[in-house]
Design an enzyme around this catalytic site. Sequence first.
Site, PDB file in Angstrom:
ATOM      1  N   HIS A 144     -79.562 -16.708 -34.189  1.00 49.67           N
ATOM      2  CA  HIS A 144     -78.193 -16.806 -34.722  1.00 49.67           C
ATOM      3  C   HIS A 144     -77.990 -15.818 -35.879  1.00 49.67           C
ATOM      4  O   HIS A 144     -77.000 -15.072 -35.898  1.00 49.67           O
ATOM      5  CB  HIS A 144     -77.958 -18.252 -35.181  1.00 49.67           C
ATOM      6  CG  HIS A 144     -76.643 -18.502 -35.847  1.00 49.67           C
ATOM      7  ND1 HIS A 144     -75.698 -19.357 -35.325  1.00 49.67           N
ATOM      8  CD2 HIS A 144     -76.099 -18.019 -37.012  1.00 49.67           C
ATOM      9  CE1 HIS A 144     -74.637 -19.379 -36.135  1.00 49.67           C
ATOM     10  NE2 HIS A 144     -74.863 -18.579 -37.161  1.00 49.67           N
ATOM     11  N   GLU A 145     -78.950 -15.796 -36.816  1.00 53.55           N
ATOM     12  CA  GLU A 145     -78.807 -14.902 -37.979  1.00 53.55           C
ATOM     13  C   GLU A 145     -78.933 -13.439 -37.561  1.00 53.55           C
ATOM     14  O   GLU A 145     -78.222 -12.577 -38.067  1.00 53.55           O
ATOM     15  CB  GLU A 145     -79.840 -15.250 -39.059  1.00 53.55           C
ATOM     16  CG  GLU A 145     -79.751 -16.670 -39.605  1.00 53.55           C
ATOM     17  CD  GLU A 145     -78.355 -17.073 -40.043  1.00 53.55           C
ATOM     18  OE1 GLU A 145     -77.592 -16.210 -40.527  1.00 53.55           O
ATOM     19  OE2 GLU A 145     -78.014 -18.260 -39.887  1.00 53.55           O
ATOM     20  N   HIS A 148     -75.764 -12.062 -36.346  1.00 54.27           N
ATOM     21  CA  HIS A 148     -74.818 -11.666 -37.401  1.00 54.27           C
ATOM     22  C   HIS A 148     -74.985 -10.181 -37.762  1.00 54.27           C
ATOM     23  O   HIS A 148     -74.026  -9.516 -38.139  1.00 54.27           O
ATOM     24  CB  HIS A 148     -75.032 -12.503 -38.667  1.00 54.27           C
ATOM     25  CG  HIS A 148     -74.320 -13.827 -38.660  1.00 54.27           C
ATOM     26  ND1 HIS A 148     -72.948 -13.942 -38.580  1.00 54.27           N
ATOM     27  CD2 HIS A 148     -74.792 -15.097 -38.750  1.00 54.27           C
ATOM     28  CE1 HIS A 148     -72.609 -15.226 -38.621  1.00 54.27           C
ATOM     29  NE2 HIS A 148     -73.710 -15.953 -38.715  1.00 54.27           N
TER      30      HIS A 148
HETATM   31 NI    NI Z   1     -73.765 -18.033 -38.857  1.00 57.04          NI
END
Ligand code: NI
Length: 180
Positions: A144-145, A148
């Site tokens: 998830h990170e 980003h």
């Molecule tokens: Ni996030």
Amino acid sequence: MAILKIARMGHPVLLQKAEVVSDPGSEEIRRLARDMIETMHDANGVGLAAPQVHVPLRLFVFRVPPERTSGDPDDQAVELRVLMNPEVEPVGSDVRLRWEGCLSIPGLRGAVARPWRVRYRGIDLEGNEVTAEVTGLHAGVVQHENDHLDGILYPMRMRDFRLFGFTEELARFATPEQRP
Ligand code: NI
């Protein structure tokens, strides 16, 4: 130390591809990482990427709280980790649906299918190379990170928008299999 403002979905910085950190040991980067850690804890998050605080660099911080680990031996609690210039790759073909939230999309949760096991490498705040092979929440947070850093938010990974909603409403109305 400072609590930084978190960009919310709709801000263009969240859709940008972030730049490589060229000076991992610099005081500026150390200060950014410290402020991001403070901001993550203040917001009660498990991860925060630099673009979320309006800094388009390939750096994120995360933690794996013991109460949220899956019980898998490769999904151990992590108090805190800073990772710069990470590379993440799936291991094996096991893909599982897990509920995710994001500090840039407050109040909402969605179920995202991601590889269960990943291998990653990156540089920590001391300039040392970190490598790990992990599963469960640890693997989910890292993916998830890392997304980003490429301008990808978790709803862009979703396939079934029935499994997307406000955390409070999901807790009240979701069927057991939909419940985060
Ligand atoms: Ni996030």
